[in-house]
Design an enzyme around this catalytic site. Structure first.
Site, PDB file in Angstrom:
ATOM      1  N   ASP A  72       0.845  -0.789  -4.070  1.00  0.00           N
ATOM      2  CA  ASP A  72      -0.676  -0.699  -3.506  1.00  0.00           C
ATOM      3  C   ASP A  72      -1.450   0.102  -4.494  1.00  0.00           C
ATOM      4  OD1 ASP A  72      -2.614  -0.523  -1.551  1.00  0.00           O
ATOM      5  OD2 ASP A  72      -1.892   1.114  -0.790  1.00  0.00           O
TER       6      ASP A  72
ATOM      7  N   ASP B 226      -2.996  -2.241   5.487  1.00  0.00           N
ATOM      8  CA  ASP B 226      -4.042  -1.544   5.556  1.00  0.00           C
ATOM      9  C   ASP B 226      -4.777  -1.891   6.920  1.00  0.00           C
ATOM     10  OD1 ASP B 226      -3.702   0.301   3.437  1.00  0.00           O
ATOM     11  OD2 ASP B 226      -5.053  -1.158   2.142  1.00  0.00           O
TER      12      ASP B 226
ATOM     13  N   HIS C  52       3.818   3.435   3.529  1.00  0.00           N
ATOM     14  CA  HIS C  52       3.348   3.151   2.443  1.00  0.00           C
ATOM     15  C   HIS C  52       2.716   4.250   1.716  1.00  0.00           C
ATOM     16  CE1 HIS C  52      -0.133   1.890   4.274  1.00  0.00           C
ATOM     17  NE2 HIS C  52      -0.690   1.677   2.952  1.00  0.00           N
TER      18      HIS C  52
ATOM     19  N   LYS D 261      -6.999   0.326   9.013  1.00  0.00           N
ATOM     20  CA  LYS D 261      -8.305   0.602   8.604  1.00  0.00           C
ATOM     21  C   LYS D 261      -9.389   0.029   9.344  1.00  0.00           C
ATOM     22  CE  LYS D 261      -7.323   1.934   3.890  1.00  0.00           C
ATOM     23  NZ  LYS D 261      -7.390   1.658   2.391  1.00  0.00           N
TER      24      LYS D 261
END
Length: 526
Positions: free
Chosen positions: A464, A381, A435, A384
């Protein structure tokens, strides 16, 4: 035996009695000599003339063939014959010459020394035979007195010994080149240690199972006097992963201490051998082995070269490991920093990494790849970091515009990582990008479908979502385990790789255990 085949004797003084020291010196592997002649008396006289003698501390062992066909069988079975005393005329006028061709051209044996003996020189003139056939000596039987027979045999053995020594050195160097290529490919200390023991067997020309039966060995590495056994064979197998200091074999410890005191770090006595070196990173490394054979000068030279390459391999591995550890620390710190922006996620990064590792192993990936995936999953991630907090931590549903912004995180993260030369970082870049792809092709950003999605991306997708559903988020409460697994059953072959869903459902308790181990303190699962 006719007059033409007669071997004459010259009067010689009786052989002096052999001392116990001489007898011990002659106790090595014997020189193998093949006598090929259709006259039985020639065999008897030849063995009588040179029996009881030795050369370089090795006695003679005789093999007897009375025809070319019988000689072929013996030559095919005995690959280490040193000398062939060969008659020319046997079942045919050129039986001996045909056998020379068989030895050199069919068996490709260039080492054995061939002495052509004939009682009928007119059948095979010396000049013609020497020029056209690869023989090493030509004798008429009538000229072979005891002295000349001894000179002929010893000269042939000396030549054979030189040839085989050169060939053994060539093969030894070839094995070292092959061994070096092998050990430099090994990417862990344990595999490197095991490889060194395996290649040692080949270089010393031991039997394939020698280090497992006729010998024992171990490799160890560590720092500050805390070397640990990496790999072992024979009686030392029980010490693997234990400190060298726990090995209670005083002879081994003495040999290691003596090796440390040597300039080249190598000591060998009575079949007990040790090698010690200190790497550039300060690690102390040991190799200890026990063998049934005595090492000669050639063995020592080959081992010294081999150990030089091994030390380079250890240094290379330690340096690479240091770089890799630094990369791992950087990647993990980046992921931890990213996680701090969303406090509610708890230990999301750690749980996803452990889920991914378990899924990788269960799906058939190797231990190394699973470990790599475990680390490479942590910055999934990362992108982000460029998403505004107002969107990232919004408690309610996202607007279409906000969702479009969220989806850009995969490109942001991918672009931050993709230019790295590290295999781990590049794998992380691929995971970041893929992903959120779906098995049915309805995911983003590329709409990849099925196995178009790399297995790493498919695994992280499952890991995830598993963690996202089973923990509280700003936009939903934690789901029960039953609800989580129902969702995966429903999305099998749609959102997720069906094989990975089957693994998850078949091993539910193992995944629950990971959740419990890494869940935030005080968080209660419904």
């Amino acid at each position: 035996m006719n007059d033409a085949d007669e071997i004459l004797f010259k009067d010689e003084p009786p052989e002096p009695p052999r001392s116990p020291e001489d007898q011990t010196a002659a106790a090595g592997e014997p020189w193998k000599i093949l006598i090929v002649d259709d006259e039985a008396d020639v065999h008897s006289v030849t063995t009588f003339m040179i029996r009881g003698l030795d050369y370089l501390g090795r006695r003679f062992q005789f093999f007897h063939a009375y025809s070319g066909g019988e000689a072929r069988r013996i030559l095919a079975e005995q690959q280490d014959l040193a000398v062939v005393l060969l008659d020319v005329v046997m079942e045919s006028d050129d039986s001996g010459l045909q056998l020379v061709h068989f030895i050199r051209e069919e068996l490709k044996n260039r080492s054995v020394r061939i002495v052509l003996r004939t009682g009928q020189p007119g059948k095979a003139p010396a000049a013609k035979v020497i020029l056209e056939y690869d023989i090493n000596d030509y004798k008429e039987k009538t000229e072979l007195t005891l002295d000349k027979m001894l000179v002929t045999v010893i000269s042939a053995l000396r030549s054979y010994h030189f040839i085989t020594t050169i060939e053994n050195n060539r093969l030894g160097l070839k094995k070292i080149i092959e061994a070096s290529a092998d050990i430099f490919e090994r990417q862990s200390l344990q595999k490197l240690g095991s490889g060194v023991l395996s290649q040692l067997t080949s270089i010393l020309r031991l039997h394939d199972d020698a280090l497992g039966k006729g010998a024992s060995g171990l490799t160890a590495s560590g720092a500050n006097g805390q070397s640990v056994v990496l790999a072992a064979t024979g009686q030392f197998c029980r010490y693997v992963n234990r400190p060298v200091g726990e090995i209670d074999t005083e002879l081994m410890n003495t040999t290691l201490r003596l090796a440390q005191s040597q300039r080249h770090g190598f000591y060998c006595q009575d079949g007990k051998c040790a090698w010690y070196f200190k790497s550039q990173t300060g690690s102390e490394n040991f190799l200890y082995f026990e063998i049934d054979k005595e090492l000669d000068e050639n063995d020592h030279d080959l081992l010294e070269l081999f150990f030089t390459n091994v030390s380079l391999a250890f240094d290379n591995l330690f340096l690479n490991k240091g770089i890799e550890d630094t990369q791992k620390e950087i990647i993990f710190q980046i992921a931890e920093t990213m996680e701090c922006r969303s406090a509610e996620t708890g230990s999301h990064v750690r749980r996803v990494a452990e889920y991914a590792y378990l899924l990788a192993l269960k799906s058939g990936l190797g231990e190394e790849e699973a470990e790599m995936l475990k680390l490479a999953s942590t910055p999934h991630d990362l992108g982000k970091i460029g998403i505004p907090d107002s969107i990232l931590n919004k408690p309610g549903p996202l607007t279409p515009e906000e969702y479009s912004i969220i989806k850009t995180h995969v490109y942001r993260g991918h672009d931050l990582l993709i230019n790295s030369s590290s295999p781990i970082v590049r794998a992380a870049a691929r995971i970041v990008l893929q992903h959120h792809e779906r098995w049915d092709g309805q995911g983003y950003p590329q709409g990849l479908k099925g196995e178009e999605i790399h297995i790493h991306g498919r695994i992280i997708s499952v890991a995830d979502v598993l963690d996202a559903l089973s923990n509280r988020r700003v936009y939903h409460e934690a789901w029960s385990w039953e609800e989580v697994f129902v969702h995966f059953r429903e999305q099998r072959g749609k959102h997720f790789d069906p094989q990975l869903v089957d693994i998850l459902l078949d091993h539910q308790e193992e995944f629950k255990a990971i959740w419990s181990r890494y869940n935030a303190v005080g968080m209660q699962f419904p």
